[in-house]
Design a protein around this motif. Sequence first.
Motif, PDB file in Angstrom:
ATOM      1  N   ALA A 112       0.837  -1.205   0.000  1.00 33.49           N
ATOM      2  CA  ALA A 112       0.000   0.000   0.000  1.00 33.49           C
ATOM      3  C   ALA A 112       0.870   1.252   0.000  1.00 33.49           C
ATOM      4  N   GLN A 113       1.969   1.237   0.738  1.00 33.70           N
ATOM      5  CA  GLN A 113       2.860   2.400   0.768  1.00 33.70           C
ATOM      6  C   GLN A 113       3.457   2.673  -0.604  1.00 33.70           C
ATOM      7  N   LYS A 114       3.820   1.628  -1.345  1.00 39.68           N
ATOM      8  CA  LYS A 114       4.350   1.806  -2.701  1.00 39.68           C
ATOM      9  C   LYS A 114       3.293   2.392  -3.628  1.00 39.68           C
ATOM     10  N   VAL A 115       2.061   1.873  -3.537  1.00 42.21           N
ATOM     11  CA  VAL A 115       0.972   2.356  -4.395  1.00 42.21           C
ATOM     12  C   VAL A 115       0.684   3.827  -4.109  1.00 42.21           C
ATOM     13  N   ILE A 116       0.646   4.195  -2.854  1.00 38.35           N
ATOM     14  CA  ILE A 116       0.378   5.583  -2.475  1.00 38.35           C
ATOM     15  C   ILE A 116       1.501   6.494  -2.951  1.00 38.35           C
ATOM     16  N   ALA A 117       2.749   6.055  -2.805  1.00 41.44           N
ATOM     17  CA  ALA A 117       3.884   6.862  -3.265  1.00 41.44           C
ATOM     18  C   ALA A 117       3.838   7.059  -4.778  1.00 41.44           C
ATOM     19  N   GLU A 118       3.489   6.013  -5.517  1.00 40.68           N
ATOM     20  CA  GLU A 118       3.383   6.124  -6.970  1.00 40.68           C
ATOM     21  C   GLU A 118       2.251   7.062  -7.370  1.00 40.68           C
TER      22      GLU A 118
END
Length: 113
Positions: A97-103
Amino acid sequence: MAFKYDYAKADQVLHEPIMEVELSVADDAVGAVNGDLNSRRGRLQGMEPRGGMTSIKAEVPMAEILTYSQALTSLTGGRGDYHMHFLRYEEVPTHIAQKVIAEAKTEPEEAKV
């Protein structure tokens, strides 16, 4: 006003669709297919032998299974088949989820260039 108040205080979570997948693969490819499903965050639900073939049931996040047909063809030498349908939504693991939000935060910046 009550919605705005509660929304500001709520913990937000990201959900993803979970698909129920049923595969039919040759007996000699079962180990490779199971390993691949595990690497795609899949959860095996059961296996059933059927005369030289094995039926495998698993639950896999949709994001991980979208490009599965090429991988299955490669793993089984073209002797595997699968079908899937929507099962439910589940919370995305925190690290993903952190990767998706950062992207998602960087996309508007890239669109300006």
